[in-house]
Design a protein around this motif. Structure first.
Motif, short mmCIF file in Angstrom:
data_model
loop_
_atom_site.label_atom_id
_atom_site.label_comp_id
_atom_site.label_asym_id
_atom_site.label_seq_id
_atom_site.Cartn_x
_atom_site.Cartn_y
_atom_site.Cartn_z
N LEU A 209 14.35 24.12 10.72
CA LEU A 209 14.29 22.68 10.51
C LEU A 209 13.86 22.43 9.07
CD1 LEU A 209 12.48 21.22 13.67
CD2 LEU A 209 14.86 20.84 13.03
N ARG A 210 14.29 21.29 8.54
CA ARG A 210 13.83 20.86 7.22
C ARG A 210 13.20 19.49 7.34
NH1 ARG A 210 17.14 18.86 1.91
NH2 ARG A 210 15.87 19.86 0.31
N LEU A 211 11.92 19.43 7.05
CA LEU A 211 11.21 18.16 7.05
C LEU A 211 11.23 17.55 5.66
CD1 LEU A 211 8.03 19.08 9.14
CD2 LEU A 211 10.31 18.44 9.94
N SER A 212 11.24 16.23 5.63
CA SER A 212 11.17 15.49 4.37
C SER A 212 10.04 14.47 4.46
CB SER A 212 12.48 14.74 4.08
OG SER A 212 13.56 15.62 3.96
N GLN B 236 0.82 -1.19 0.00
CA GLN B 236 0.00 0.00 0.00
C GLN B 236 0.87 1.26 0.00
OE1 GLN B 236 0.43 -2.17 2.36
NE2 GLN B 236 0.43 -1.27 4.41
N VAL B 237 0.22 2.38 -0.28
CA VAL B 237 0.93 3.65 -0.33
C VAL B 237 1.52 3.98 1.04
CG1 VAL B 237 0.64 6.14 -0.63
CG2 VAL B 237 -0.48 4.56 -2.20
N GLN B 238 2.76 4.46 1.01
CA GLN B 238 3.41 4.89 2.25
C GLN B 238 3.97 6.29 2.09
OE1 GLN B 238 6.35 1.84 3.32
NE2 GLN B 238 5.04 1.33 5.05
N LEU B 239 3.74 7.09 3.11
CA LEU B 239 4.35 8.41 3.23
C LEU B 239 5.10 8.42 4.55
CD1 LEU B 239 1.32 10.68 2.18
CD2 LEU B 239 3.16 9.84 0.72
N VAL B 240 6.39 8.69 4.49
CA VAL B 240 7.21 8.64 5.69
C VAL B 240 7.91 9.98 5.89
CG1 VAL B 240 9.10 7.49 6.89
CG2 VAL B 240 7.57 6.16 5.40
N GLU B 241 7.54 10.64 6.99
CA GLU B 241 8.12 11.94 7.31
C GLU B 241 9.37 11.76 8.17
OE1 GLU B 241 3.53 12.50 7.75
OE2 GLU B 241 5.06 11.01 8.28
N SER B 242 10.26 12.73 8.07
CA SER B 242 11.45 12.76 8.91
C SER B 242 11.92 14.19 9.03
CB SER B 242 12.56 11.88 8.33
OG SER B 242 12.96 12.37 7.05
N GLY B 243 12.86 14.42 9.95
CA GLY B 243 13.45 15.74 10.08
C GLY B 243 12.95 16.56 11.26
N GLY B 244 11.96 16.05 11.97
CA GLY B 244 11.47 16.77 13.12
C GLY B 244 12.48 16.77 14.26
N GLY B 245 12.19 17.56 15.29
CA GLY B 245 13.08 17.61 16.44
C GLY B 245 12.79 18.80 17.32
N LEU B 246 13.71 19.05 18.22
CA LEU B 246 13.62 20.16 19.16
C LEU B 246 14.55 21.28 18.69
CD1 LEU B 246 12.78 21.43 21.88
CD2 LEU B 246 14.69 20.15 22.92
N VAL B 247 14.02 22.49 18.61
CA VAL B 247 14.80 23.63 18.15
C VAL B 247 14.40 24.85 18.96
CG1 VAL B 247 13.15 24.21 16.32
CG2 VAL B 247 15.56 24.87 16.07
N GLN B 248 15.32 25.78 19.12
CA GLN B 248 15.01 27.02 19.82
C GLN B 248 14.27 27.97 18.89
OE1 GLN B 248 18.79 28.48 21.38
NE2 GLN B 248 18.29 27.60 23.38
N ALA B 249 13.51 28.84 19.48
CA ALA B 249 12.81 29.87 18.70
C ALA B 249 13.83 30.64 17.86
CB ALA B 249 12.07 30.82 19.63
N GLY B 250 13.42 30.89 16.61
CA GLY B 250 14.31 31.54 15.67
C GLY B 250 15.13 30.58 14.83
#
Length: 127
Positions: free
Chosen positions: A18-21, A1-15
């Protein structure tokens, strides 16, 4: 079946940035319009941005205009979300979604437009 897999999240300070894929499989990626949604605790899932199958058209919700950029690489079956100048209010789980519906008639800012969803990636912005 169709799969969409996200990555690139995390913890970052204001300002910060991040780049999500989101990598898609088992579909003809270049036939699909793609979107990014987010859901913060206790809130509805909301559309953030979307991009047409060719990459020629994009949509952004008002709160991210000028800070976020969506792009895609059809050769890699991947859609990206570059997030700059992040704010604590951007904290949420981010989901990518795929739709085979026409871009011309709109609707890409709504959940019902999309047929396939990823599992999400957490983005946390600290103040």
């Amino acid at each position: 079946q169709v799969q969409l897999v996200e990555s690139g999240g995390g913890l970052v300070q204001a300002g910060g940035s991040l780049r999500l894929s989101c990598v898609a499989s088992r579909l003809t990626f270049s036939n699909y319009n793609m979107g990014w949604f987010r859901q913060a605790p206790g809130k509805e899932r909301e559309a953030v941005t979307a991009i047409s199958w060719s990459g020629g058209s994009t949509y952004y919700t008002g709160s991210v205009k000028g800070r976020f950029t969506i792009s895609r690489d059809n050769a890699k079956n991947t859609v990206y979300l570059q997030m700059n100048s992040l704010e604590p209010d951007d904290t949420a789980i981010y989901y990518c979604a795929a739709s085979s519906r026409s871009w011309l008639y709109g609707g890409y800012g709504t959940r019902g437009y999309y047929e396939y969803w990823g599992q999400g990636t957490q983005v946390t912005v600290s103040s």
